[in-house]
Design a protein around this motif. Structure first.
Motif, short mmCIF file in Angstrom:
data_model
loop_
_atom_site.label_atom_id
_atom_site.label_comp_id
_atom_site.label_asym_id
_atom_site.label_seq_id
_atom_site.Cartn_x
_atom_site.Cartn_y
_atom_site.Cartn_z
N ASP A 101 0.81 -1.36 0.00
CA ASP A 101 0.01 -0.14 0.03
C ASP A 101 0.97 1.28 -0.08
O ASP A 101 0.24 2.41 -0.17
CB ASP A 101 -0.90 -0.07 1.20
CG ASP A 101 -0.19 -0.06 2.60
OD1 ASP A 101 1.02 -0.54 2.53
OD2 ASP A 101 -0.81 -0.21 3.57
N GLY A 102 2.07 1.18 -0.01
CA GLY A 102 3.14 2.28 -0.09
C GLY A 102 3.43 2.90 1.20
O GLY A 102 4.18 3.71 1.51
N ARG A 103 2.72 2.17 2.35
CA ARG A 103 2.99 2.79 3.71
C ARG A 103 4.13 2.33 4.23
O ARG A 103 4.74 1.15 3.96
CB ARG A 103 2.03 2.37 4.72
CG ARG A 103 0.44 2.91 4.29
CD ARG A 103 0.44 4.46 4.22
NE ARG A 103 0.72 5.01 5.43
CZ ARG A 103 -0.21 5.57 6.09
NH1 ARG A 103 -1.52 5.30 5.83
NH2 ARG A 103 0.21 6.19 7.36
N VAL A 104 5.11 3.02 4.87
CA VAL A 104 6.40 2.56 5.68
C VAL A 104 5.95 2.26 7.05
O VAL A 104 5.60 3.01 7.88
CB VAL A 104 7.35 3.68 5.65
CG1 VAL A 104 8.64 3.30 6.18
CG2 VAL A 104 7.49 4.18 3.92
N ARG A 105 6.65 0.99 7.35
CA ARG A 105 6.17 0.54 8.84
C ARG A 105 7.74 -0.18 9.39
O ARG A 105 8.30 -0.72 8.70
CB ARG A 105 5.08 -0.66 8.59
CG ARG A 105 3.83 -0.11 8.40
CD ARG A 105 2.83 -1.28 8.14
NE ARG A 105 1.44 -0.77 7.76
CZ ARG A 105 0.99 -0.65 6.75
NH1 ARG A 105 1.76 -1.17 5.41
NH2 ARG A 105 -0.06 -0.14 6.63
N SER A 106 7.63 0.03 10.71
CA SER A 106 8.90 -0.32 11.40
C SER A 106 8.45 -1.23 12.54
O SER A 106 8.92 -0.88 13.63
CB SER A 106 9.63 0.73 11.82
OG SER A 106 10.06 1.65 10.71
N HIS A 107 7.73 -2.18 12.30
CA HIS A 107 7.21 -3.32 13.52
C HIS A 107 8.34 -3.64 14.24
O HIS A 107 9.23 -4.32 13.93
CB HIS A 107 6.40 -4.14 13.09
CG HIS A 107 5.15 -3.57 12.32
ND1 HIS A 107 4.36 -2.84 13.20
CD2 HIS A 107 4.36 -3.85 11.02
CE1 HIS A 107 3.11 -2.56 12.49
NE2 HIS A 107 3.02 -3.33 11.04
N GLY A 108 8.23 -3.48 15.77
CA GLY A 108 9.22 -4.19 16.57
C GLY A 108 10.69 -3.17 16.63
O GLY A 108 11.48 -3.86 17.21
N HIS A 109 10.60 -2.10 16.13
CA HIS A 109 11.93 -1.33 16.03
C HIS A 109 12.03 -1.10 17.63
O HIS A 109 13.54 -0.60 17.97
CB HIS A 109 11.89 -0.21 15.22
CG HIS A 109 11.10 0.88 15.77
ND1 HIS A 109 9.69 1.23 15.56
CD2 HIS A 109 11.43 2.13 16.56
CE1 HIS A 109 9.29 2.56 16.06
NE2 HIS A 109 10.57 2.99 16.86
N ASP A 110 11.30 -0.70 18.65
CA ASP A 110 11.40 -0.39 19.86
C ASP A 110 12.08 -1.69 20.63
O ASP A 110 13.15 -1.26 21.26
CB ASP A 110 10.16 -0.16 20.62
CG ASP A 110 8.95 -1.14 20.39
OD1 ASP A 110 9.09 -2.03 19.41
OD2 ASP A 110 7.95 -1.00 21.00
N VAL A 111 11.70 -2.89 20.26
CA VAL A 111 12.41 -3.95 21.06
C VAL A 111 13.71 -4.19 20.71
O VAL A 111 14.77 -4.17 21.41
CB VAL A 111 11.29 -5.27 20.75
CG1 VAL A 111 12.28 -6.35 21.50
CG2 VAL A 111 10.11 -4.90 21.28
N LEU A 112 14.09 -4.15 19.08
CA LEU A 112 15.30 -4.38 18.63
C LEU A 112 16.14 -3.16 19.02
O LEU A 112 17.40 -3.33 19.45
CB LEU A 112 15.09 -4.62 17.41
CG LEU A 112 16.63 -4.95 16.30
CD1 LEU A 112 17.26 -5.84 16.72
CD2 LEU A 112 16.25 -4.81 14.92
N GLY A 113 15.64 -2.00 19.04
CA GLY A 113 16.41 -0.91 19.45
C GLY A 113 16.82 -0.83 20.78
O GLY A 113 18.07 -0.34 20.98
N GLN A 114 16.18 -1.34 21.68
CA GLN A 114 16.62 -1.57 23.08
C GLN A 114 17.94 -2.54 22.93
O GLN A 114 19.09 -2.07 23.54
CB GLN A 114 15.66 -2.41 23.93
CG GLN A 114 16.20 -2.46 25.24
CD GLN A 114 15.29 -3.21 26.59
OE1 GLN A 114 14.38 -3.78 25.82
NE2 GLN A 114 15.61 -3.04 27.59
N GLU A 115 18.07 -3.54 22.21
CA GLU A 115 19.28 -4.53 22.08
C GLU A 115 20.40 -3.72 21.49
O GLU A 115 21.38 -3.89 22.04
CB GLU A 115 18.84 -5.51 21.31
CG GLU A 115 19.92 -6.51 21.26
CD GLU A 115 19.49 -7.87 20.44
OE1 GLU A 115 20.32 -8.24 19.56
OE2 GLU A 115 18.15 -8.22 20.31
N ILE A 116 20.21 -3.15 20.59
CA ILE A 116 21.12 -2.36 19.92
C ILE A 116 21.59 -1.15 20.81
O ILE A 116 22.96 -1.02 20.67
CB ILE A 116 20.52 -1.80 18.37
CG1 ILE A 116 20.44 -2.93 17.38
CG2 ILE A 116 21.83 -0.96 17.67
CD1 ILE A 116 19.42 -2.49 16.27
#
Length: 357
Positions: free
Chosen positions: A284-299
């Motif tokens: 649909d052209g929409r940009v999504r970043s599901h789970g970036h908060d959980v992975l972001g903590q690790e990084i």
């Protein structure tokens, strides 16, 4: 830009032990000067930070013996020794034998850091034109051939540009691009980034790291540069651009509490580090970043640990990154008090608060 202070306003307090030391050194044929960041900060209109002292006209050995009358002396370094004296809240360095301050100043990184103040005469020594560069809003290398003696100087340029709203000249930009941070101890890198984030506009220093290609030594940040975001929610563009805006906004929210302010700024810098790995553009052209908060903590936690950041900072930033979506999600979903209490307990386990989030 803050009004430049006159040399009269650089005076040390009358009871400062450095004054007694200066008189003693003068009687022995030397000259004690206040150098470095204290002078720079005072000239730039600030209160002045840690005091660094440099002695010209005395060799290291007689200087060390003289300092022994003021307290226990610990010597660091050989070619250009630095003496730490108990009871004297300042480091004391010795210029090379036969050098005057003008020659010694060329060993320093930037002209803004190459000024000195004589506490006995009130004279401001500025052989390389640091004060004029400040008035012009320019950062300039003392000696281009020696700038690379310490690769961390490239980071120092970025943090000073952010702290004092200064721009590097073309030659200094070229010199910074040639620096290699690969072998610089993590603690030193963390210290420079900490100062950068303590500025009023951290985005200036971060943008300079990208302009000089020093950002390549921070792959966690480099990865965000071209990551797209949904324009409905982020009309500012990619994650990198968003991050620069966020750190500047966070800088304006400081309370003056050093611990909380550090947590806030590091979390602002790190909050979207998870997006590069999970961002997808749907049919649909929409940009999504599901789970970036959980992975972001690790990084974020892994990066801060590599930088040798304090454990409390690592845990606190990790928790803030992990839960940074909660405030808007809770409101949007109509969360009830028990949800807020659960969130508060999770944050409390990392020694951060809902207010800070």
């Amino acid at each position: 830009m803050t009004k430049t202070k006159s040399s009269e306003e650089l005076a040390l307090p009358a009871e400062h032990p450095a004054l007694e030391l200066a008189h003693t050194i003068a009687k022995s044929g030397g000259r004690l000067l206040v150098v470095g960041g204290w002078v720079r900060d005072r000239v730039c209109g600030g209160p002045g930070g840690d005091l660094d002292l440099e002695v010209v006209g005395l060799a290291p050995e007689p200087l060390e013996a003289l300092l022994g009358h003021f307290g226990r002396v610990h010597r660091v370094g050989r070619s250009f020794p630095v003496f730490k004296v108990s009871g004297l809240d300042a480091d004391v360095s010795s210029a090379a034998p036969g050098q005057d301050f003008a020659a010694a100043a060329r060993r320093r990184d930037l002209t803004l850091n190459a000024m000195a103040f004589d506490p006995l005469t009130g004279e401001l020594l500025d052989p390389l034109g640091g004060r004029a560069d400040w008035k012009r809003g320019v950062l300039r290398a003392c000696d281009p051939e020696r700038f690379g003696d310490d690769p961390v100087r490239g980071l120092r340029v970025a943090q000073l540009a952010a702290r004092f709203a200064l721009r590097p000249d073309a030659e200094l930009l070229r010199l910074c691009r040639a620096q290699d941070l690969a072998d610089v101890p993590s603690e030193r890198i963390f210290a420079e980034l900490r100062k950068l984030l303590a500025s009023d506009r951290p985005s200036v220093g971060l943008a300079l790291l990208r302009d000089t290609d020093l950002l390549r030594f921070f792959p966690e940040l480099t990865a965000t540069v071209d990551v797209p975001q949904d324009p409905e929610w982020h009309p500012e563009g990619p994650v990198w651009d968003h991050t620069l805006m966020v750190v500047d906004e966070a800088a304006g929210l400081r309370t003056g509490d050093p611990g909380d302010d550090a947590l806030l700024l590091w979390a602002a810098l790190c909050h979207d580090l998870g997006k590069p790995a999970v961002t997808r553009v749907g049919e649909d052209g929409r940009v999504r970043s599901h789970g970036h908060d959980v992975l972001g903590q690790e990084i974020a936690e892994a990066w801060l640990e590599r930088l040798r950041g304090p454990n409390a900072l690592v845990r606190g930033v990790g928790a803030l990154v992990r839960h940074h979506l909660a405030p808007s999600l809770f409101v949007g979903q109509g969360a009830k008090p028990p949800a807020y209490r659960r969130l508060a307990r999770k944050l409390e386990a990392a020694a951060v608060t809902v207010e800070l989030l």
